[in-house]
Write an enzyme that holds these catalytic residues in place. Structure first.
Site, short mmCIF file in Angstrom:
data_model
loop_
_atom_site.label_atom_id
_atom_site.label_comp_id
_atom_site.label_asym_id
_atom_site.label_seq_id
_atom_site.Cartn_x
_atom_site.Cartn_y
_atom_site.Cartn_z
N ASP A 34 0.84 -1.20 0.00
CA ASP A 34 0.00 0.00 0.00
C ASP A 34 0.87 1.25 0.00
OD1 ASP A 34 -2.01 -1.75 0.14
OD2 ASP A 34 -2.77 -1.15 2.13
N ASP A 38 0.79 4.27 -2.57
CA ASP A 38 0.50 5.65 -2.16
C ASP A 38 1.58 6.61 -2.65
OD1 ASP A 38 -1.78 4.89 -1.01
OD2 ASP A 38 -1.01 4.83 1.05
N SER A 82 -35.61 -4.65 -18.39
CA SER A 82 -35.40 -5.55 -17.25
C SER A 82 -35.58 -6.98 -17.73
CB SER A 82 -36.33 -5.19 -16.10
OG SER A 82 -37.64 -5.43 -16.50
N LYS A 114 -27.14 -13.31 -10.43
CA LYS A 114 -27.86 -12.05 -10.54
C LYS A 114 -27.50 -11.21 -9.33
CE LYS A 114 -32.44 -10.21 -11.48
NZ LYS A 114 -32.49 -9.20 -10.45
N CYS A 429 -34.08 7.01 32.86
CA CYS A 429 -34.42 5.71 32.28
C CYS A 429 -33.14 4.86 32.18
CB CYS A 429 -35.05 5.96 30.91
SG CYS A 429 -35.52 4.46 30.08
S1 IVH Z 1 -28.77 -8.90 -17.91
C1 IVH Z 1 -31.22 -7.02 -21.32
N1 IVH Z 1 -27.34 -10.06 -16.03
O1 IVH Z 1 -31.16 -7.48 -12.92
C2 IVH Z 1 -30.65 -7.76 -20.17
N2 IVH Z 1 -28.88 -8.40 -15.36
O2 IVH Z 1 -34.11 -7.70 -13.37
C3 IVH Z 1 -29.92 -6.93 -19.23
N3 IVH Z 1 -28.85 -7.91 -12.96
O3 IVH Z 1 -31.71 -4.53 -14.72
C4 IVH Z 1 -29.74 -7.49 -17.88
N4 IVH Z 1 -27.25 -9.34 -12.42
O4 IVH Z 1 -29.83 -4.58 -12.98
C5 IVH Z 1 -28.29 -9.15 -16.29
N5 IVH Z 1 -25.94 -11.13 -14.50
C6 IVH Z 1 -26.89 -10.23 -14.76
C7 IVH Z 1 -27.47 -9.44 -13.76
C8 IVH Z 1 -28.48 -8.54 -14.10
C9 IVH Z 1 -28.08 -8.41 -11.96
C10 IVH Z 1 -29.90 -6.90 -12.77
C11 IVH Z 1 -29.87 -5.75 -13.76
C12 IVH Z 1 -31.18 -5.80 -14.47
C13 IVH Z 1 -32.04 -6.56 -13.50
C14 IVH Z 1 -33.15 -7.25 -14.23
#
Ligand code: IVH
Length: 836
Positions: A34, A38, A82, A114, A429
């Site tokens: 580190d 730095d 999404s 995810k 208290c």
């Molecule tokens: S793919 C068009 N991959 O989940 C597809 N999303 O419910 C784009 N997320 O808005 C998304 N891990 O914020 C993708 N491995 C992953 C992910 C992921 C988390 C989130 C992302 C997305 C939401 C969808």
């Protein structure tokens, strides 16, 4: 340095620092110390400063700035869609079937974790970060580039060279559990509302106005999607690997799956293994790997047809709500807590759940003995998500939020707009008083070693510690405090030690001569059910305990009726029994009386130490009950001290001296920590630091107006009002005066540069009174801080004599004789432009 050489050195340092950042934050494999890092950063900073270079993607910009962020709205080039969700394996099969209707050839899936954070879209131009945009409504988001630059695992400049000239990459910004937990610890210490989960905290942090604070929050980011057509590679999996080579953090736990079996294997594995990850995940995303095939499948209005998010089931278990208790925090806030019949969720034993506030209880319409659903999701504290109404008996009693403080019976108050009820009895208290003292002495505040929770309770109960100033009077009560004794009812992590007694310890306290170790072996190898008919030889074979000891064990279990009933009362896998069970099965109290005694003492130790009058005072306990308790304690075949399984704490001479030494040492603690230690609501460690820096000393802070306070970066209306209110209470001002007189630091001590040490080479003598002895000490300290020397007698080498009231006439006349200048404190302050 010549311009060209400077440019080259800057470039070299930038590349090296970027590389080390990548090694440390993306690969988790630092290759330099580190300190070396730095030093390189400092050199780059200096070169940039000297040559007026302002490169927004320089690694020196990672620390953020105090300038207020403005988040401009920007349209997304590719809509941020999404994902459709699947909550079961059969929904994943449906997804696969839908795809196979369109694609008839063989294809692969990519399985990814995810991540449970907030999504981000980054745009890179010529290998450098150009823009970072939040999801917003999917069509347009907010430009949060300045904040994103502070996230060390996000590359500001890409590695390698084979990236497209312009491209977009999407990922998730997350807050690691470790960072989230330490933030919450800090908030808890400041008496503030805790943050609910890492996801919301990451999202909130990303939208903060001050990027310096964002930098301190140590966010992280994982990348999982490259929209657009300019990627050259067909496989999504391969393009993620490429992104990894360019410097992005891509999860190593991504898998290319050839068939649905492999997909299900991945789901099954991560359903459990996710609990070992450093960040929160809430499912698995399954994507068709080939981008060409993705294109064929296309999108619905909301989400791609080629991907689905399989959501982990937040483990939801039902159990019985045994009771609701109301806890009082050090600020007086009342937190309702559910006491549950213990259950195991996600590998941890859950016995309690937060019920947040009165509205939460009402919305759930909770009744005592209800069957409730408990969930441990992204949240750290388990929560009750619902009630199984079908199991509710009409006779169950509704949970009513207490109207009075459970500890001191003062009627509670609720400030408009706030969810929490408060007990206003700040000075009367007990948990508030003890909580304030605990906060004052803790490691992050005055750091007074030796004054733990139990010792504070002991001193509080003895009547010698009723507020924080009493700490500095403890010395005067040495003779009354030495010899006090108690037990440790919280462990080192501040978790409550269970009042339950291990069953082997119960057997051990009957004087049989068998060691505790042997009883432990016994209960490890032999089930309680089997103990009823097992032979001595069998025990010996199963456990390796000597046969004469086995005889003794058996004769105890067979002859002592109370032990038989205790063993019978236990579940098969339970090796502890409650204090209440001891009261019923061994002492022989009826269940109602046992509950009264249990409520009063909670731990066996305190019953053991109780005297007759204390027992008589308990409502509902009569002389017959007391007789039973006394009979038990008079039993000669039981060693009562051994039954206590808690650690004893006793105040010995040495312990007391340690405490006094800790108190003495606390007088050197800097002002910012002293300020934090006062426990002003909403003034946590960070705010205290900011306030100390802006106002320099407590007097300036006391007279500051709400507007003055609000002018300080990071201080809003709520904090400003709370500070003003705190200082408007006379008692608080008196307390500060008292602490000042004990020598605590109420002003910042700034390390001065040589030029600022204006008294260097001058010798001072201080004589007379200056209000308080503390002020006189402050005056001397100030002279020394400014580089001057303080000596005791006036001589030819004295330059100034500072004279207070009743100054020694000898010194004054000597000073006059030797031509030494005499100053009052005010003249000194004016002459040297300083304040004491
Ligand atoms: S793919 C068009 N991959 O989940 C597809 N999303 O419910 C784009 N997320 O808005 C998304 N891990 O914020 C993708 N491995 C992953 C992910 C992921 C988390 C989130 C992302 C997305 C939401 C969808």
């Amino acid at each position: 340095m010549e311009e060209q050489i400077v440019k080259l050195r800057i470039e070299e340092l930038t590349n090296q620092i970027n590389e080390h950042n990548y090694n440390y934050y993306v690969l988790n494999q630092p290759v330099i110390s580190d300190l070396d890092f730095d030093m390189m950063l400092k050199e780059l900073e200096q070169l940039e400063k000297d040559n007026n270079i302002d490169n927004p993607n320089s690694p020196t910009k990672r620390v953020g700035s105090d300038l207020s962020n403005v988040f401009e709205q920007v349209p997304h080039k590719y809509t941020m869609l999404s994902l459709a969700n699947a909550y079961s394996e059969s929904e994943v099969i449906d997804f696969d079937n839908r795809i196979r209707k369109v694609i008839e050839t063989d294809f692969e899936y990519v399985c990814e974790l995810k991540f449970d954070g907030t999504s981000i879209s980054l745009i890179y131009e010529n290998g450098e970060l150009a823009r970072a945009i939040t999801r917003g409504d999917g069509e347009k988001g907010e430009d949060v580039t300045a904040n994103v630059r502070t996230i060390r695992s996000i590359p500001l400049k890409l590695r390698d060279k084979d990236y497209p000239a312009s491209f977009e990459i999407r990922g998730e910004i997350v807050m690691p559990f470790s960072v989230f937990n330490s933030l919450n610890t800090e908030l808890e210490k400041a008496g503030e509302q805790l943050l609910a989960n890492p996801r919301n905290t990451a999202a909130g942090t990303l939208k903060m106005k001050n990027s310096k604070i964002v930098a301190s929050r140590k966010l992280d980011a994982y990348f999982y999607y490259l929209p657009g057509e300019n990627m050259m590679i067909d496989g999504h999996f391969e393009s993620l690997q490429k992104a990894g080579e360019w410097g992005f953090k891509v999860s190593e736990d991504t898998k290319l799956c050839k068939n649905m079996n492999e997909v299900f294997e991945f789901l099954k594995y991560w359903n459990e293994a996710r609990f070992n990850l450093p960040v929160a995940t809430d499912g698995v995303v399954i994507k068709v790997n080939s981008k060409k095939l993705q294109e064929n499948l296309g999108f619905t209005a909301k989400s791609p047809r080629w991907a689905i998010a399989y959501k982990f089931k937040a483990e939801n278990v039902s159990t019985i709500l045994q009771d609701v208790i109301f806890q009082v925090g050090r600020t007086g806030a009342i937190t309702p807590v559910a006491k549950l019949k213990p259950i195991w969720i996600a590998g941890t034993k859950v016995e309690r759940a937060s019920l947040h506030n009165a509205d939460f209880i009402n919305n759930l319409d909770l009744h005592i003995s209800d069957t409730v659903f408990v969930e441990k999701g992204g949240e750290i504290i388990p929560k009750i998500t619902g009630v199984d109404i079908s199991k509710r008996d009409a006779s169950l009693e509704k949970v009513i939020f207490t109207l009075t403080c459970p500890e001191c019976r003062t009627p509670l108050i609720r400030t408009e707009g706030e969810a929490a009820f408060y007990c206003p009895n700040e000075d009367g208290c007990p948990p508030q008083i003890k909580g304030k003292i605990e906060h004052f002495v803790s490691r992050d505040t005055m750091d007074i070693e030796g004054l733990g929770k139990e010792t504070i309770k002991l001193f509080y109960d003895s009547g010698f510690l009723k507020n924080i100033t009493d700490i500095f009077h403890l010395k005067e009560h040495e003779s009354q405090l030495i010899g006090l004794e108690t037990v440790k009812i919280t462990d080192n992590d501040e978790n409550e030690v269970s009042p339950e007694i291990p069953v082997e310890r119960l057997l051990f306290c009957f004087k049989t001569g068998v060691a505790l170790k042997d009883f432990e072996k016994l209960f490890k190898s032999v089930s309680k059910h089997k103990l009823a008919f097992i032979s001595s030889n069998e025990i010996s074979e199963l456990t390796g305990i000597k046969s004469d000891k086995c005889d003794k064990i058996l004769s105890l279990i067979r002859s002592e009726i109370s032990i038989k009933s205790v063993l019978k009362s236990l579940d098969e896998n339970d090796t502890t029994f409650s204090f209440q069970s001891l009261l019923i099965n061994i002492i022989g109290l009826n269940p109602h009386k046992a509950e009264l005694i249990n409520e009063h003492f909670k731990y066996y130790y305190f019953l053991l130490k109780a005297n007759q009058t204390e027992l008589e005072k308990i409502d509902g306990i009569d002389i017959f009950d007391i007789g039973k308790i006394n009979d038990f304690f008079n039993r000669k075949n039981i060693d009562h001290d051994k039954l206590n399984h808690l650690n004893k704490i006793s105040i010995q001479q040495k312990t007391f001296e340690n405490i006094l030494a800790g108190i003495e040492k606390s007088k050197d603690i800097p002002f910012e920590k002293v300020l934090f230690s006062l426990g002003i609501r909403y003034v946590g460690e960070t705010i205290a630091k900011i306030l100390a820096k802006s106002f320099k000393n407590i007097d300036n802070l006391i007279i500051a107006s709400v507007d003055d306070l609000k002018n300080v970066e990071g201080v809003g209306e709520k904090i400003a009002m709370s500070i003003k209110e705190y200082f408007s209470v006379d008692k608080h001002i008196q307390q500060i005066e008292a602490l000042k007189n004990f020598g605590l630091k109420f002003e910042i001590v700034e390390k001065l540069s040589t030029e600022e040490k204006i008294l260097t080479g001058l010798t001072f003598v201080v004589t007379g009174n200056f209000g308080t002895p503390q002020l006189r000490d402050n005056l001397k300290n100030r002279i020394e801080e400014l580089g001057g020397k303080v000596s005791s007698g006036v001589t030819g080498s004295t330059n100034y004599l500072i004279a207070g009231e009743k100054a020694g006439p000898d010194k004054i006349s000597k000073a006059k004789k030797l031509n030494v200048k005499v100053l009052t404190k005010e003249q000194f302050e004016e002459k040297f432009k300083t304040t004491i």
